[in-house]
Write a protein that holds these residues in place. Structure first.
Motif, PDB file in Angstrom:
ATOM      1  N   UNK A 214       0.830  -1.205   0.000  1.00 40.45           N
ATOM      2  CA  UNK A 214       0.000   0.000   0.000  1.00 40.45           C
ATOM      3  C   UNK A 214       0.865   1.256   0.000  1.00 40.45           C
ATOM      4  N   UNK A 215       1.890   1.272   0.850  1.00 39.21           N
ATOM      5  CA  UNK A 215       2.761   2.442   0.909  1.00 39.21           C
ATOM      6  C   UNK A 215       3.508   2.644  -0.406  1.00 39.21           C
ATOM      7  N   UNK A 216       3.840   1.542  -1.083  1.00 40.50           N
ATOM      8  CA  UNK A 216       4.524   1.636  -2.376  1.00 40.50           C
ATOM      9  C   UNK A 216       3.628   2.302  -3.417  1.00 40.50           C
ATOM     10  N   UNK A 217       2.356   1.872  -3.485  1.00 44.95           N
ATOM     11  CA  UNK A 217       1.416   2.471  -4.441  1.00 44.95           C
ATOM     12  C   UNK A 217       1.163   3.937  -4.085  1.00 44.95           C
ATOM     13  N   UNK A 218       0.984   4.214  -2.793  1.00 41.81           N
ATOM     14  CA  UNK A 218       0.762   5.597  -2.373  1.00 41.81           C
ATOM     15  C   UNK A 218       1.950   6.479  -2.763  1.00 41.81           C
ATOM     16  N   UNK A 219       3.166   5.970  -2.520  1.00 40.10           N
ATOM     17  CA  UNK A 219       4.357   6.740  -2.876  1.00 40.10           C
ATOM     18  C   UNK A 219       4.449   6.997  -4.366  1.00 40.10           C
ATOM     19  N   UNK A 220       4.139   5.972  -5.169  1.00 43.50           N
ATOM     20  CA  UNK A 220       4.199   6.126  -6.620  1.00 43.50           C
ATOM     21  C   UNK A 220       3.176   7.143  -7.110  1.00 43.50           C
ATOM     22  N   UNK A 221       2.013   7.186  -6.461  1.00 42.99           N
ATOM     23  CA  UNK A 221       0.967   8.137  -6.868  1.00 42.99           C
ATOM     24  C   UNK A 221       1.419   9.586  -6.684  1.00 42.99           C
ATOM     25  N   UNK A 222       2.359   9.797  -5.775  1.00 44.70           N
ATOM     26  CA  UNK A 222       2.861  11.153  -5.553  1.00 44.70           C
ATOM     27  C   UNK A 222       3.675  11.671  -6.735  1.00 44.70           C
ATOM     28  N   UNK A 223       4.108  10.771  -7.614  1.00 50.74           N
ATOM     29  CA  UNK A 223       4.900  11.182  -8.770  1.00 50.74           C
ATOM     30  C   UNK A 223       4.057  11.270 -10.040  1.00 50.74           C
ATOM     31  N   UNK A 224       2.755  11.138  -9.890  1.00 52.41           N
ATOM     32  CA  UNK A 224       1.855  11.223 -11.032  1.00 52.41           C
ATOM     33  C   UNK A 224       1.036  12.503 -10.942  1.00 52.41           C
ATOM     34  N   UNK A 225       0.725  13.070 -12.072  1.00 55.46           N
ATOM     35  CA  UNK A 225      -0.119  14.266 -12.081  1.00 55.46           C
ATOM     36  C   UNK A 225      -1.201  14.119 -13.145  1.00 55.46           C
ATOM     37  N   UNK A 226      -0.816  14.292 -14.402  1.00 54.83           N
ATOM     38  CA  UNK A 226      -1.785  14.170 -15.485  1.00 54.83           C
ATOM     39  C   UNK A 226      -1.782  12.776 -16.108  1.00 54.83           C
ATOM     40  N   UNK A 227      -0.789  11.945 -15.750  1.00 55.60           N
ATOM     41  CA  UNK A 227      -0.720  10.612 -16.344  1.00 55.60           C
ATOM     42  C   UNK A 227      -1.926   9.762 -15.946  1.00 55.60           C
ATOM     43  N   UNK A 228      -2.289   8.859 -16.838  1.00 55.43           N
ATOM     44  CA  UNK A 228      -3.413   7.958 -16.559  1.00 55.43           C
ATOM     45  C   UNK A 228      -2.956   6.522 -16.365  1.00 55.43           C
ATOM     46  N   UNK A 229      -1.643   6.278 -16.474  1.00 56.38           N
ATOM     47  CA  UNK A 229      -1.104   4.921 -16.337  1.00 56.38           C
ATOM     48  C   UNK A 229       0.112   4.960 -15.414  1.00 56.38           C
ATOM     49  N   UNK A 230       0.168   4.008 -14.468  1.00 59.50           N
ATOM     50  CA  UNK A 230       1.339   3.871 -13.606  1.00 59.50           C
ATOM     51  C   UNK A 230       2.271   2.832 -14.230  1.00 59.50           C
ATOM     52  N   UNK A 231       3.513   3.231 -14.436  1.00 57.99           N
ATOM     53  CA  UNK A 231       4.487   2.357 -15.106  1.00 57.99           C
ATOM     54  C   UNK A 231       5.659   2.071 -14.182  1.00 57.99           C
TER      55      UNK A 231
END
Length: 452
Positions: free
Chosen positions: A364-381
């Protein structure tokens, strides 16, 4: 011509229903959607394509047809008015609506069924959060995500334990969700309207533990006041002691006495007070090791482990990693007001390769952390994931990619040895333990753990 006229009528109805602030769904006698208005699509976060080539029952994940009011209307002409219904959409998200459901007849025969729905999912969440603040518990069994065989087996065992008031010992590594299981058992028990009190034993100052657990009487020591302990606060309900192995060793006999006699005595007082409390406890290590190293009394362990639940670590639930990652993606989409639609297959593959020493909490913390680096993107890579995961991918060889993690291989080898020993000695635990060079107690624990 008749078919064309029907389509024209349906099109006219759709235009009308799209103006309403109510969800409208109409299905025909073959359970195919005829009308699915804009509001209903918004309530369920779905489109007509979600129904393509899929049975109606599968789309909404009903266990049987009795759960679907629309199906009951089609089959038995049942009508329902102003009733709450909770179900899942095609993505597995919980939807709660207030429904009116009616059969539609022509010539005395049911030709379709209509559902008129008002969305109350948000209201339910607010009420649920309120119950969380007031009662200290929120999770139920349907909130426990996972479909792996071992995980589902533990859920089944936990559900059975909810029918009684026996003590429960929940064993699992840090981050596996032990408290979620405890809350779920409480919520499904007949104590669900009573208090759910939880305390992490490792967070208690040793000098205050006894008073916090059992209560104090005025004058027992300087500054002492009449104060009920955790057992009295949980009377009628459930008390969860997290990390029971952190409870001071000299206090464990007193805890055992309260369990056996169902009475508590406050510090500085001789009066016994009856308490009706179901005790649950959690452990994040092998209980036999805790006993050997005198962090857990053997007699207390036996009393607590009337029901023992072994929560598997995430590395043994790799089939569930994708489900959990997508759930956390949706959770933090809502929290951060983002619109990330999915993870790439490469990102999911990388998550499945990782060993997850912190288990579900770390994921969960990994996904939350990754979401902090997204803004307009619609896909997590892959590049959004933490560097230690990406480094693991770059160092991965074909051989190592096919090798299970060492703890998993060791556990499999241990299971193999135990199975062989039990077969050689025709299930005689004492003889099998002797041949393995371990105590009967340790072997019994491992048999329970592996459910052999």
């Amino acid at each position: 011509m008749a078919e064309l006229a029907l389509k024209e009528r349906i099109n006219a109805y759709e235009q009308l229903f799209d103006k309403l602030d109510l969800g409208i769904r109409v299905i025909d006698r073959d359970r195919r959607p005829l009308i699915y208005n804009t509001k209903m699509r918004a309530i369920e976060s779905m489109t007509l394509s979600d129904f393509t080539d899929r049975p109606f029952m599968d789309v909404f994940q009903f266990r049987d047809e009795k759960e679907s009011r629309l199906i009951q209307a089609l089959k038995y002409e049942h009508s329902v008015e102003d009733k709450k219904q909770t179900y899942f959409n095609a993505q597995g998200e919980v939807i709660t609506t207030i429904n009116h459901v009616y059969p539609l007849l022509e010539g005395g025969k049911v030709i379709a069924a209509v559902e008129i729905a008002k969305d109350v999912s948000r209201m339910e969440q607010i009420l649920r959060d309120k119950r969380t603040n007031e009662e200290g518990t929120r999770f139920q069994f349907q909130d426990l995500l996972g479909e792996s065989d071992r995980f589902m087996e533990v859920i089944a065992q936990a559900k059975h334990s909810a029918r009684t008031s026996s003590p429960v010992l929940i064993i699992g590594e840090t981050g596996t969700g032990k408290e979620l299981f405890a809350q779920s058992i409480h919520q499904q028990s007949d104590r669900d309207t009573k208090p759910f009190v939880t305390q992490n034993c490792a967070a208690l100052p040793e000098s205050l533990v006894e008073g916090i657990l059992f209560g104090t009487a005025k004058g027992a020591f300087t500054g002492a006041v009449d104060r009920p302990g955790l057992f009295e606060q949980a009377d009628g309900g459930t008390l969860l002691l997290d990390e029971i192995n952190a409870l001071p060793y000299h206090l464990q006999p007193k805890l055992l006495r309260v369990l056996q006699e169902k009475k508590v005595v406050r510090i500085g007082e001789a009066k016994e007070r009856s308490v009706n409390v179901r005790l649950m406890a959690t452990l994040n290590e092998d209980p036999i090791k805790a006993i050997d190293e005198q962090r857990l009394r053997q007699d207390l362990y036996y009393r607590l482990s009337v029901v023992s639940l072994f929560i598997p670590p995430l590395r043994e639930r790799d089939d569930d990693i994708t489900t959990l990652a997508r759930f956390f993606l949706r959770k933090y989409n809502n929290r951060f007001q983002l619109k990330v639609e999915r993870l790439t297959e490469e990102a999911l593959h990388l998550l499945r390769l990782y060993n997850w020493p912190g288990n579900v909490r770390e994921l969960e913390h990994t996904i939350e952390g990754a979401m902090n680096f997204l803004s307009e993107e619609t896909v997590m890579d892959v590049h959004h994931l933490p560097s230690h995961l990406r480094l693991r991918q770059s160092e991965k060889t074909d051989i190592s990619a096919q090798t299970k993690p060492l703890p998993e291989q060791m556990a499999m080898f241990e299971q193999h040895l135990i199975t062989n020993a039990m077969e050689r000695h025709t299930d005689n635990v004492t003889q099998a333990a002797k041949s393995l060079g371990i105590s009967r107690q340790r072997l019994q624990y491992k048999l329970d753990k592996y459910r052999k």
